[in-house]
Write a protein that holds these residues in place. Structure first.
Motif, PDB file in Angstrom:
ATOM      1  N   ARG A  28     -67.778 -38.089  41.732  1.00  0.00           N
ATOM      2  CA  ARG A  28     -67.398 -39.178  42.631  1.00  0.00           C
ATOM      3  C   ARG A  28     -66.237 -39.975  42.054  1.00  0.00           C
ATOM      4  O   ARG A  28     -65.294 -40.332  42.768  1.00  0.00           O
ATOM      5  CB  ARG A  28     -68.588 -40.109  42.870  1.00  0.00           C
ATOM      6  N   ASP A  29     -66.274 -40.225  40.753  1.00  0.00           N
ATOM      7  CA  ASP A  29     -65.176 -40.943  40.108  1.00  0.00           C
ATOM      8  C   ASP A  29     -63.873 -40.156  40.191  1.00  0.00           C
ATOM      9  O   ASP A  29     -62.802 -40.735  40.400  1.00  0.00           O
ATOM     10  CB  ASP A  29     -65.518 -41.253  38.647  1.00  0.00           C
ATOM     11  N   TYR A  31     -63.083 -38.082  42.588  1.00  0.00           N
ATOM     12  CA  TYR A  31     -62.645 -38.201  43.979  1.00  0.00           C
ATOM     13  C   TYR A  31     -61.989 -39.564  44.216  1.00  0.00           C
ATOM     14  O   TYR A  31     -60.928 -39.648  44.840  1.00  0.00           O
ATOM     15  CB  TYR A  31     -63.825 -38.005  44.932  1.00  0.00           C
ATOM     16  N   ASP A  32     -62.597 -40.627  43.708  1.00  0.00           N
ATOM     17  CA  ASP A  32     -62.010 -41.958  43.860  1.00  0.00           C
ATOM     18  C   ASP A  32     -60.653 -42.037  43.167  1.00  0.00           C
ATOM     19  O   ASP A  32     -59.717 -42.671  43.676  1.00  0.00           O
ATOM     20  CB  ASP A  32     -62.939 -43.031  43.286  1.00  0.00           C
ATOM     21  N   ALA A  33     -60.529 -41.379  42.005  1.00  0.00           N
ATOM     22  CA  ALA A  33     -59.267 -41.401  41.258  1.00  0.00           C
ATOM     23  C   ALA A  33     -58.156 -40.658  42.002  1.00  0.00           C
ATOM     24  O   ALA A  33     -56.975 -40.937  41.790  1.00  0.00           O
ATOM     25  CB  ALA A  33     -59.462 -40.790  39.872  1.00  0.00           C
ATOM     26  N   SER A  34     -58.525 -39.749  42.889  1.00  0.00           N
ATOM     27  CA  SER A  34     -57.518 -39.001  43.649  1.00  0.00           C
ATOM     28  C   SER A  34     -56.983 -39.796  44.833  1.00  0.00           C
ATOM     29  O   SER A  34     -56.174 -39.273  45.607  1.00  0.00           O
ATOM     30  CB  SER A  34     -58.107 -37.682  44.150  1.00  0.00           C
ATOM     31  N   ASN A  36     -58.895 -40.820  47.227  1.00  0.00           N
ATOM     32  CA  ASN A  36     -59.706 -40.336  48.355  1.00  0.00           C
ATOM     33  C   ASN A  36     -58.958 -39.304  49.190  1.00  0.00           C
ATOM     34  O   ASN A  36     -59.062 -39.287  50.413  1.00  0.00           O
ATOM     35  CB  ASN A  36     -60.201 -41.494  49.222  1.00  0.00           C
ATOM     36  N   ARG A  42     -64.258 -34.243  46.867  1.00  0.00           N
ATOM     37  CA  ARG A  42     -65.248 -34.870  47.755  1.00  0.00           C
ATOM     38  C   ARG A  42     -66.405 -33.918  48.011  1.00  0.00           C
ATOM     39  O   ARG A  42     -67.583 -34.310  47.967  1.00  0.00           O
ATOM     40  CB  ARG A  42     -64.612 -35.270  49.079  1.00  0.00           C
TER      41      ARG A  42
END
Length: 97
Positions: A28-29, A31-34, A36, A42
């Motif tokens: 999840r981290d 994905y957030d760093a990308s 979204n 994801r």
């Protein structure tokens, strides 16, 4: 004896849930760093979250069934049975006391 085995397997499933849950949080981290925008990240995070939830549910069901078997007990173990049913989208625990 069977109750203790179920509780042990439940504890192992709980440990696996913790391990997979840590991986899910890391995914999840990522994905957030990308920003979204990374669909693969994801998908990985969502899949790991689902596996974590299934492991937690299984761990809880096994621990509860094992505890009930230990507390209730029975004289003739031949009358009792427990089965774990695993399907592509389901997990079931069935017991007869």
């Amino acid at each position: 004896m069977g109750g203790f085995v179920l509780m042990g397997v439940g504890a192992i499933a709980g440990g696996a849930a913790i391990g997979v849950g840590v991986q899910a949080l890391a995914a999840r981290d990522d994905y957030d760093a990308s920003g979204n925008r990374d669909a693969d990240a994801r998908s990985k995070a969502a899949s790991l979250r689902t596996v974590t939830n299934v492991l937690w549910a299984g761990a809880g069901a096994l621990a509860i069934a094992g505890t009930v078997m230990v507390i209730v007990g029975w004289e003739d173990e031949g009358d009792a049975s427990v089965s774990l049913e695993i399907g592509p989208a389901s997990l079931g625990l069935r017991g007869r006391f």
